[in-house]
Design a protein around this motif. Sequence first.
Motif, mmCIF file in Angstrom:
data_model
loop_
_atom_site.group_PDB
_atom_site.id
_atom_site.type_symbol
_atom_site.label_atom_id
_atom_site.label_comp_id
_atom_site.label_asym_id
_atom_site.label_seq_id
_atom_site.Cartn_x
_atom_site.Cartn_y
_atom_site.Cartn_z
ATOM 1 N N ALA A 1 0.832 -1.203 0.000
ATOM 2 C CA ALA A 1 0.000 0.000 0.000
ATOM 3 C C ALA A 1 0.868 1.255 0.000
ATOM 4 O O ALA A 1 0.543 2.251 -0.664
ATOM 5 C CB ALA A 1 -0.927 -0.004 1.212
ATOM 6 N N ALA A 2 1.985 1.208 0.722
ATOM 7 C CA ALA A 2 2.890 2.362 0.764
ATOM 8 C C ALA A 2 3.509 2.619 -0.608
ATOM 9 O O ALA A 2 3.660 3.773 -1.029
ATOM 10 C CB ALA A 2 3.978 2.134 1.808
ATOM 11 N N ARG A 3 3.867 1.544 -1.322
ATOM 12 C CA ARG A 3 4.423 1.740 -2.667
ATOM 13 C C ARG A 3 3.390 2.375 -3.587
ATOM 14 O O ARG A 3 3.708 3.266 -4.380
ATOM 15 C CB ARG A 3 4.898 0.403 -3.245
ATOM 16 C CG ARG A 3 6.200 -0.102 -2.661
ATOM 17 C CD ARG A 3 6.878 -1.105 -3.599
ATOM 18 N NE ARG A 3 6.032 -2.256 -3.879
ATOM 19 C CZ ARG A 3 5.997 -3.361 -3.147
ATOM 20 N NH1 ARG A 3 6.770 -3.451 -2.069
ATOM 21 N NH2 ARG A 3 5.218 -4.369 -3.473
ATOM 22 N N ALA A 4 2.157 1.920 -3.481
ATOM 23 C CA ALA A 4 1.094 2.509 -4.307
ATOM 24 C C ALA A 4 0.887 3.976 -3.947
ATOM 25 O O ALA A 4 0.713 4.830 -4.829
ATOM 26 C CB ALA A 4 -0.203 1.722 -4.122
ATOM 27 N N TRP A 5 0.925 4.284 -2.655
ATOM 28 C CA TRP A 5 0.721 5.669 -2.211
ATOM 29 C C TRP A 5 1.839 6.576 -2.723
ATOM 30 O O TRP A 5 1.586 7.665 -3.228
ATOM 31 C CB TRP A 5 0.654 5.702 -0.686
ATOM 32 C CG TRP A 5 0.476 7.078 -0.117
ATOM 33 C CD1 TRP A 5 1.445 7.888 0.396
ATOM 34 C CD2 TRP A 5 -0.742 7.816 -0.028
ATOM 35 N NE1 TRP A 5 0.913 9.084 0.809
ATOM 36 C CE2 TRP A 5 -0.438 9.068 0.560
ATOM 37 C CE3 TRP A 5 -2.060 7.545 -0.381
ATOM 38 C CZ2 TRP A 5 -1.405 10.034 0.795
ATOM 39 C CZ3 TRP A 5 -3.027 8.510 -0.144
ATOM 40 C CH2 TRP A 5 -2.692 9.738 0.438
ATOM 41 N N ARG A 6 3.076 6.104 -2.595
ATOM 42 C CA ARG A 6 4.211 6.934 -3.024
ATOM 43 C C ARG A 6 4.260 7.101 -4.542
ATOM 44 O O ARG A 6 4.898 8.028 -5.042
ATOM 45 C CB ARG A 6 5.519 6.330 -2.512
ATOM 46 C CG ARG A 6 5.751 6.540 -1.015
ATOM 47 C CD ARG A 6 7.166 6.165 -0.614
ATOM 48 N NE ARG A 6 7.395 4.742 -0.734
ATOM 49 C CZ ARG A 6 7.506 3.900 0.295
ATOM 50 N NH1 ARG A 6 7.399 4.363 1.527
ATOM 51 N NH2 ARG A 6 7.720 2.618 0.104
ATOM 52 N N SER A 7 3.582 6.211 -5.268
ATOM 53 C CA SER A 7 3.607 6.307 -6.733
ATOM 54 C C SER A 7 2.614 7.328 -7.277
ATOM 55 O O SER A 7 2.666 7.673 -8.459
ATOM 56 C CB SER A 7 3.294 4.933 -7.348
ATOM 57 O OG SER A 7 1.907 4.625 -7.234
ATOM 58 N N LEU A 8 1.698 7.821 -6.421
ATOM 59 C CA LEU A 8 0.652 8.721 -6.900
ATOM 60 C C LEU A 8 1.250 10.029 -7.421
ATOM 61 O O LEU A 8 2.099 10.637 -6.771
ATOM 62 C CB LEU A 8 -0.340 9.031 -5.778
ATOM 63 C CG LEU A 8 -1.167 7.855 -5.249
ATOM 64 C CD1 LEU A 8 -2.044 8.318 -4.092
ATOM 65 C CD2 LEU A 8 -2.024 7.246 -6.353
ATOM 66 N N ASN B 1 -5.532 6.802 -15.628
ATOM 67 C CA ASN B 1 -4.891 5.678 -16.321
ATOM 68 C C ASN B 1 -3.367 5.794 -16.273
ATOM 69 O O ASN B 1 -2.657 4.795 -16.155
ATOM 70 C CB ASN B 1 -5.393 5.571 -17.760
ATOM 71 C CG ASN B 1 -5.095 6.811 -18.590
ATOM 72 O OD1 ASN B 1 -4.897 7.906 -18.056
ATOM 73 N ND2 ASN B 1 -5.069 6.665 -19.905
ATOM 74 N N ARG B 2 -2.847 7.020 -16.301
ATOM 75 C CA ARG B 2 -1.394 7.201 -16.202
ATOM 76 C C ARG B 2 -0.910 6.953 -14.768
ATOM 77 O O ARG B 2 0.199 6.458 -14.553
ATOM 78 C CB ARG B 2 -1.006 8.609 -16.640
ATOM 79 C CG ARG B 2 -1.308 8.904 -18.099
ATOM 80 C CD ARG B 2 -0.734 10.247 -18.499
ATOM 81 N NE ARG B 2 -1.405 10.791 -19.667
ATOM 82 C CZ ARG B 2 -1.193 12.014 -20.140
ATOM 83 N NH1 ARG B 2 -0.335 12.822 -19.523
ATOM 84 N NH2 ARG B 2 -1.840 12.444 -21.213
ATOM 85 N N ALA C 1 2.096 3.405 -11.115
ATOM 86 C CA ALA C 1 2.136 2.470 -9.985
ATOM 87 C C ALA C 1 2.720 1.133 -10.424
ATOM 88 O O ALA C 1 3.538 0.530 -9.719
ATOM 89 C CB ALA C 1 0.738 2.285 -9.410
ATOM 90 N N ASP C 2 2.317 0.667 -11.599
ATOM 91 C CA ASP C 2 2.889 -0.578 -12.130
ATOM 92 C C ASP C 2 4.401 -0.462 -12.259
ATOM 93 O O ASP C 2 5.149 -1.367 -11.873
ATOM 94 C CB ASP C 2 2.287 -0.891 -13.509
ATOM 95 C CG ASP C 2 0.882 -1.463 -13.413
ATOM 96 O OD1 ASP C 2 0.507 -1.912 -12.319
ATOM 97 O OD2 ASP C 2 0.170 -1.451 -14.431
ATOM 98 N N ALA C 3 4.843 0.678 -12.802
ATOM 99 C CA ALA C 3 6.273 0.865 -13.053
ATOM 100 C C ALA C 3 7.076 1.001 -11.763
ATOM 101 O O ALA C 3 8.277 0.712 -11.743
ATOM 102 C CB ALA C 3 6.481 2.099 -13.931
ATOM 103 N N SER C 4 6.438 1.436 -10.683
ATOM 104 C CA SER C 4 7.163 1.668 -9.428
ATOM 105 C C SER C 4 7.109 0.476 -8.482
ATOM 106 O O SER C 4 7.484 0.592 -7.317
ATOM 107 C CB SER C 4 6.601 2.902 -8.725
ATOM 108 O OG SER C 4 5.261 2.679 -8.328
ATOM 109 N N GLY C 5 6.627 -0.645 -8.964
ATOM 110 C CA GLY C 5 6.619 -1.840 -8.121
ATOM 111 C C GLY C 5 5.331 -2.071 -7.373
ATOM 112 O O GLY C 5 5.310 -2.844 -6.412
#
Length: 551
Positions: A281-288, A295-296, A301-305
Motif C-alpha cells: 500500500a505504501a508503494r502505491a501511495w508513493r507512486s501517486l 490511467n497514467r 504504480a505498475d512501473a514503481s513496483g
Amino acid sequence: MILSEDHLQNLFDKTLPHLHAAAHCGVVLEGSIAEGFGNSSSDIDFLLIADSDADLPTMPSLLFLDGRRVEVRTRSVRQLAEQFSAVTTAAQGDPGAVPEDLLNRCQRLLRSFPLRNPELVAKVKGLMSFDDFQATAREWWAHHARQSMRYALVLRELGQEEEAAAWTEAGLLQAVKSWAAGRGETYLEPKWLPLQLDRLGAHPLSARYRTLASLDASGLDPAGYLTEGARLLAELGVAGAAPGSEQITVARADGVTTWQTGDRVHVVRGKQDVFVLGERAARAWRSLVFGQPLNRVLAAADASGAPDAGPLIARFLRFGLVKAAWKGDGPIVPAMPLAAPSGAVTPPPSTAQPLVAVGGAVVGDAEAIALLPVPARRFSAAAMILVWSNVLVENAREDLVGALDREQWSVAELSVRRMLRFALRGVLSAYGVNPLPPDSEVVRALSLLPAGAHTDGICAQARRLETLTIDSVAQGSAALTALDGFVALIRQATGAHSFPSSFGSSDGWRQTLEIGYDWLRLGAYLDADLPLDEASDLLSSGGAQPHVATT
C-alpha cells in the motif's frame, strides 16, 4: 388524492385541539398524499403557516389520530420567504449545492393542498414560481446524476466493477428524476418514482430506464451495464459524464498529509486520524502523481513496483485520502440524495498490538490501510515518548555502569529504578497509553496492558526488578545482566530491538537524533506535547545538533 378533502378537514379539526397558537394560520397538506401518491401507511403531513416573522421550531410534532400518524410542522411567512430566497440564490450559482432538505421543503409547499386560509397560502406560494423551481430541481438532479456516473467511471478504471455498477444505478435514478422534474414531476422522494413515470405516460426513455433500473433487471454484466447506463444518462439530458480515460484525474485531498518514519508510511487525515500503510500500500501511495489522468497514475504504480494498484487506490479514495477529479470541472463528489450522507468512509480501527514501534505504527499485511485506534495527536505524543524513553534507558544504564564501577551501591540501586521505569514508559507508550502515569506508578500501570505472552513476561520481570537490592559486585553484575535482558525483551516487543546505543559513539547519537527528528516533525505538525524542551531546538535545526558545524 387518496383521501377526500372532507376527510382531511375533519382530521385537522381533531388535530387542532392538540396545538397551540394555531388560530389564523394557513394550513396545507403536503407530502406524498398531496402529490396524489401515498397509501394506508403514509403520514398525514400538515404545515401551519403563521403570518408573522417569528422563529418557529423546525422539529415536527407527531400525533396519532383515527389510526393515522399525523405530522405537524410550523413555519412563519418570513421563514418560508427565506427558504425560497435561499434556493433561488444557490440555484443561480450551483444548483447542485442547494441543500436537499431545503429543496424538499420548498417543493412540498409549492405542491401542497390548501385546507385553511387559502389567501395566505397563495401569498406564500407566490414567493417562487413553480416553473423556476422545476428548472432548479431538474438541474439539481442532473448535477447528482453527473457526479454519480463520473464516480462509476472512476471505480471501473480502478477495477471495482460491482461498485461501479451500483453508482451507475444511482446515476440513472438521478438522471430520470431530472428528466421527470423537467416535465413537472418534482417530488423528491425516489420511492414514488414508478408512479411519477406512470403519471407522465408511455415514453421510450422511461421504458428504457425501467429495463436499466438495476444491474439485475438489465441482465447485463457490470461492464455492459455501465456502458448502457452512460448512454441512457446522456439521452436523459445529463451531459458531462461520457466515458473517456483522459477525463479522470487524481487530486490531493484537503487536510491529508504523509509522514514517513523509517520505512513506515503514515497518512494523517484532518489532523485527527492516522492511517498506517503496509508495504505494498505504501508503494502505491508513493507512486501517486496528483493532477495526472487516472490511467497514467495506474501505469506509474505498475512501473514503481505496485502492480494492480487499482483496488488500493480505490480504498484511498473511499477513506478520503485522495480525490478523483473531472478534468476542467473539479472534484468528483458523488452523493445519493435523501439517503445516507456522502463523505469519506472511516473503517473500523486496527486491532494490532502494540500500537506503535520506534520505526512507526504496527501494521498487519502488505496491503493494509489501517486506521489507528487513537487520535493522531495522542499517537504522535506516545511515539515521541517511546523514542525518548529508549534514550533515557541508555542514559540510566551508563549511570548504573559507572556506579557499579565505583561500588556506589545506593546510587546503583537508584539507577536500576530509573532504568526500569524509563523502559516501562516505553512499553506503555507503545500500547498508546498517553499521558503516562507518574513514574512511581508505572509498574502497577502495566495492568492497563492487554494480556499476552509479551506483556505477561514483562509484568512478571518488572515486579522482580523493582525490588532488587545491590550491596556487592556480584549482585551488581547480576542486576545489570537482568536489566539488559529485560530491556532486550521490551525492545523486541516494541519494535526497538535495533535502537542505537545513543551515548556509545557519535554515530549512535546521530542515528538517535534521526529517529527522534522523524517523530518530532509529526508531533509538531499535530501540536502534540514534546517530550522535552530541547526537542524544539532539534526541530529548528532540521535534525542536526545546534552547536556542531555540518560538513
